[in-house]
Write a protein that holds these residues in place. Structure first.
Motif, PDB file in Angstrom:
ATOM      1  N   GLN A   1      71.422  -9.230 -47.194  1.00  0.00           N
ATOM      2  CA  GLN A   1      70.736  -7.988 -46.832  1.00  0.00           C
ATOM      3  C   GLN A   1      70.154  -7.321 -48.069  1.00  0.00           C
ATOM      4  O   GLN A   1      69.025  -6.832 -48.054  1.00  0.00           O
ATOM      5  CB  GLN A   1      71.692  -7.019 -46.141  1.00  0.00           C
ATOM      6  CG  GLN A   1      71.991  -7.363 -44.713  1.00  0.00           C
ATOM      7  CD  GLN A   1      72.977  -6.378 -44.100  1.00  0.00           C
ATOM      8  OE1 GLN A   1      73.489  -5.484 -44.766  1.00  0.00           O
ATOM      9  NE2 GLN A   1      73.245  -6.567 -42.813  1.00  0.00           N
TER      10      GLN A   1
ATOM     11  N   HIS B   1      64.248 -18.446 -42.758  1.00  0.00           N
ATOM     12  CA  HIS B   1      62.878 -18.753 -43.197  1.00  0.00           C
ATOM     13  C   HIS B   1      62.128 -17.538 -43.753  1.00  0.00           C
ATOM     14  O   HIS B   1      60.910 -17.588 -43.887  1.00  0.00           O
ATOM     15  CB  HIS B   1      62.047 -19.408 -42.086  1.00  0.00           C
ATOM     16  CG  HIS B   1      62.663 -20.652 -41.543  1.00  0.00           C
ATOM     17  ND1 HIS B   1      63.017 -21.716 -42.334  1.00  0.00           N
ATOM     18  CD2 HIS B   1      63.014 -20.986 -40.278  1.00  0.00           C
ATOM     19  CE1 HIS B   1      63.548 -22.657 -41.586  1.00  0.00           C
ATOM     20  NE2 HIS B   1      63.571 -22.246 -40.330  1.00  0.00           N
ATOM     21  N   ASN B   2      62.830 -16.455 -44.075  1.00  0.00           N
ATOM     22  CA  ASN B   2      62.198 -15.337 -44.769  1.00  0.00           C
ATOM     23  C   ASN B   2      62.187 -15.649 -46.260  1.00  0.00           C
ATOM     24  O   ASN B   2      63.131 -16.237 -46.783  1.00  0.00           O
ATOM     25  CB  ASN B   2      62.968 -14.033 -44.543  1.00  0.00           C
ATOM     26  CG  ASN B   2      62.557 -13.342 -43.272  1.00  0.00           C
ATOM     27  OD1 ASN B   2      61.885 -13.936 -42.439  1.00  0.00           O
ATOM     28  ND2 ASN B   2      62.975 -12.098 -43.129  1.00  0.00           N
ATOM     29  N   GLY B   3      61.149 -15.212 -46.946  1.00  0.00           N
ATOM     30  CA  GLY B   3      61.056 -15.427 -48.385  1.00  0.00           C
ATOM     31  C   GLY B   3      60.737 -14.131 -49.108  1.00  0.00           C
ATOM     32  O   GLY B   3      60.026 -13.271 -48.590  1.00  0.00           O
ATOM     33  N   VAL B   4      61.290 -13.982 -50.327  1.00  0.00           N
ATOM     34  CA  VAL B   4      61.024 -12.796 -51.138  1.00  0.00           C
ATOM     35  C   VAL B   4      60.844 -13.202 -52.600  1.00  0.00           C
ATOM     36  O   VAL B   4      61.388 -14.212 -53.056  1.00  0.00           O
ATOM     37  CB  VAL B   4      62.161 -11.752 -51.052  1.00  0.00           C
ATOM     38  CG1 VAL B   4      62.214 -11.099 -49.710  1.00  0.00           C
ATOM     39  CG2 VAL B   4      63.484 -12.352 -51.418  1.00  0.00           C
TER      40      VAL B   4
ATOM     41  N   VAL C   1      64.049 -18.264 -50.495  1.00  0.00           N
ATOM     42  CA  VAL C   1      63.845 -18.443 -49.056  1.00  0.00           C
ATOM     43  C   VAL C   1      65.211 -18.665 -48.415  1.00  0.00           C
ATOM     44  O   VAL C   1      66.028 -19.446 -48.915  1.00  0.00           O
ATOM     45  CB  VAL C   1      62.936 -19.664 -48.764  1.00  0.00           C
ATOM     46  CG1 VAL C   1      62.761 -19.842 -47.270  1.00  0.00           C
ATOM     47  CG2 VAL C   1      61.601 -19.521 -49.446  1.00  0.00           C
ATOM     48  N   ARG C   2      65.453 -18.000 -47.294  1.00  0.00           N
ATOM     49  CA  ARG C   2      66.701 -18.197 -46.563  1.00  0.00           C
ATOM     50  C   ARG C   2      66.568 -19.436 -45.690  1.00  0.00           C
ATOM     51  O   ARG C   2      65.598 -19.589 -44.963  1.00  0.00           O
ATOM     52  CB  ARG C   2      66.996 -16.973 -45.705  1.00  0.00           C
ATOM     53  CG  ARG C   2      68.303 -17.096 -44.984  1.00  0.00           C
ATOM     54  CD  ARG C   2      68.744 -15.781 -44.446  1.00  0.00           C
ATOM     55  NE  ARG C   2      69.935 -15.953 -43.614  1.00  0.00           N
ATOM     56  CZ  ARG C   2      70.582 -14.959 -43.052  1.00  0.00           C
ATOM     57  NH1 ARG C   2      70.177 -13.730 -43.226  1.00  0.00           N
ATOM     58  NH2 ARG C   2      71.639 -15.189 -42.317  1.00  0.00           N
TER      59      ARG C   2
ATOM     60  N   ARG D   1      67.006  -8.732 -49.125  1.00  0.00           N
ATOM     61  CA  ARG D   1      65.968  -8.578 -48.084  1.00  0.00           C
ATOM     62  C   ARG D   1      65.706  -9.902 -47.360  1.00  0.00           C
ATOM     63  O   ARG D   1      64.586 -10.229 -47.008  1.00  0.00           O
ATOM     64  CB  ARG D   1      64.656  -8.041 -48.677  1.00  0.00           C
ATOM     65  CG  ARG D   1      64.816  -6.739 -49.403  1.00  0.00           C
ATOM     66  CD  ARG D   1      63.506  -6.164 -49.866  1.00  0.00           C
ATOM     67  NE  ARG D   1      62.604  -7.059 -50.528  1.00  0.00           N
ATOM     68  CZ  ARG D   1      62.573  -7.315 -51.834  1.00  0.00           C
ATOM     69  NH1 ARG D   1      63.465  -6.753 -52.621  1.00  0.00           N
ATOM     70  NH2 ARG D   1      61.676  -8.113 -52.359  1.00  0.00           N
ATOM     71  N   LEU D   2      66.778 -10.673 -47.144  1.00  0.00           N
ATOM     72  CA  LEU D   2      66.671 -11.955 -46.431  1.00  0.00           C
ATOM     73  C   LEU D   2      67.473 -11.849 -45.133  1.00  0.00           C
ATOM     74  O   LEU D   2      68.549 -12.415 -45.007  1.00  0.00           O
ATOM     75  CB  LEU D   2      67.195 -13.093 -47.309  1.00  0.00           C
ATOM     76  CG  LEU D   2      66.376 -13.376 -48.558  1.00  0.00           C
ATOM     77  CD1 LEU D   2      67.117 -14.321 -49.470  1.00  0.00           C
ATOM     78  CD2 LEU D   2      65.022 -13.919 -48.200  1.00  0.00           C
ATOM     79  N   ARG D   3      66.960 -11.120 -44.172  1.00  0.00           N
ATOM     80  CA  ARG D   3      67.693 -10.850 -42.941  1.00  0.00           C
ATOM     81  C   ARG D   3      67.532 -11.960 -41.906  1.00  0.00           C
ATOM     82  O   ARG D   3      68.385 -12.148 -41.069  1.00  0.00           O
ATOM     83  CB  ARG D   3      67.254  -9.515 -42.352  1.00  0.00           C
ATOM     84  CG  ARG D   3      67.585  -8.363 -43.272  1.00  0.00           C
ATOM     85  CD  ARG D   3      67.116  -7.052 -42.716  1.00  0.00           C
ATOM     86  NE  ARG D   3      67.145  -6.002 -43.722  1.00  0.00           N
ATOM     87  CZ  ARG D   3      68.216  -5.331 -44.082  1.00  0.00           C
ATOM     88  NH1 ARG D   3      69.373  -5.592 -43.536  1.00  0.00           N
ATOM     89  NH2 ARG D   3      68.147  -4.396 -44.996  1.00  0.00           N
ATOM     90  N   GLN D   4      66.433 -12.707 -41.951  1.00  0.00           N
ATOM     91  CA  GLN D   4      66.204 -13.777 -40.980  1.00  0.00           C
ATOM     92  C   GLN D   4      66.054 -15.112 -41.693  1.00  0.00           C
ATOM     93  O   GLN D   4      65.705 -15.164 -42.870  1.00  0.00           O
ATOM     94  CB  GLN D   4      64.918 -13.516 -40.196  1.00  0.00           C
ATOM     95  CG  GLN D   4      64.996 -12.366 -39.244  1.00  0.00           C
ATOM     96  CD  GLN D   4      63.682 -12.192 -38.502  1.00  0.00           C
ATOM     97  OE1 GLN D   4      62.643 -12.660 -38.947  1.00  0.00           O
ATOM     98  NE2 GLN D   4      63.732 -11.528 -37.363  1.00  0.00           N
TER      99      GLN D   4
ATOM    100  N   TYR E   1      65.803 -21.504 -53.808  1.00  0.00           N
ATOM    101  CA  TYR E   1      65.012 -20.665 -54.702  1.00  0.00           C
ATOM    102  C   TYR E   1      64.449 -21.485 -55.848  1.00  0.00           C
ATOM    103  O   TYR E   1      64.909 -22.587 -56.143  1.00  0.00           O
ATOM    104  CB  TYR E   1      65.819 -19.477 -55.230  1.00  0.00           C
ATOM    105  CG  TYR E   1      67.004 -19.839 -56.103  1.00  0.00           C
ATOM    106  CD1 TYR E   1      66.881 -19.874 -57.478  1.00  0.00           C
ATOM    107  CD2 TYR E   1      68.250 -20.119 -55.541  1.00  0.00           C
ATOM    108  CE1 TYR E   1      67.964 -20.186 -58.274  1.00  0.00           C
ATOM    109  CE2 TYR E   1      69.332 -20.425 -56.319  1.00  0.00           C
ATOM    110  CZ  TYR E   1      69.194 -20.455 -57.698  1.00  0.00           C
ATOM    111  OH  TYR E   1      70.255 -20.762 -58.484  1.00  0.00           O
TER     112      TYR E   1
END
Length: 145
Positions: free
Chosen positions: A103, A111-114, A86-87, A106-109, A135
């Motif tokens: 990038q 509170h994004n999580g992958v 999570v960013r 895939r953490l561009r914003q 993480y």
């Protein structure tokens, strides 16, 4: 006595063609049904084999833990293969290389999580962007939810 009226030839041709098409369609449907049954059986067998494999892995881990305990040794758990990242920080005063890594992850914003596969490359990238992300290793329950 009722006189038979002649049926036009085009109507007869159309009926014959329609009967042939219906026969072909019903044969094709029966074949498709057989193929569907066979496919569903193979899918079920594959799923059963996966379940069997996972149960065997669980039993293997339990057996290894017990052997280590019996021998008085330590058992090192196998490392997780999946990460959740999570960013947690924005883009203020960020180095371009770190921005590029975020990038790639895939953490561009914020509170994004992958979910990521844990391999050497992703672990090294995470080390570089550690101040910007949080993480950990998700449990099966949290992955399903």
């Amino acid at each position: 006595m009722v006189a038979k009226t002649p049926v036009p030839e085009t109507v007869l041709k159309k009926r014959k063609t329609q009967e042939r098409l219906n026969a072909a369609k019903s044969a094709e449907a029966a074949e498709a049904k057989k193929a569907r049954v066979v496919k569903s059986r193979t899918i079920f067998k594959r799923a059963e084999s996966y379940v069997k494999e996972y149960r065997a892995q669980e039993r293997q881990l339990i057996r290894l833990r017990r052997e280590a305990k019996r021998a008085g040794n330590f058992f090192v758990e196998p490392e997780a293969k999946l990460l959740f990242v999570v960013r947690i920080r924005g883009i203020n005063a960020m180095h371009p290389k770190i921005k590029k890594i975020l990038q790639l992850l895939r953490l561009r914003q914020i509170h994004n999580g992958v979910f990521l596969k844990a391999n050497k490359a992703t672990i090294n990238m995470l080390r570089k962007v550690e101040p910007y992300v949080a993480y950990g290793y998700p449990s099966l329950k949290s992955v399903r939810e």
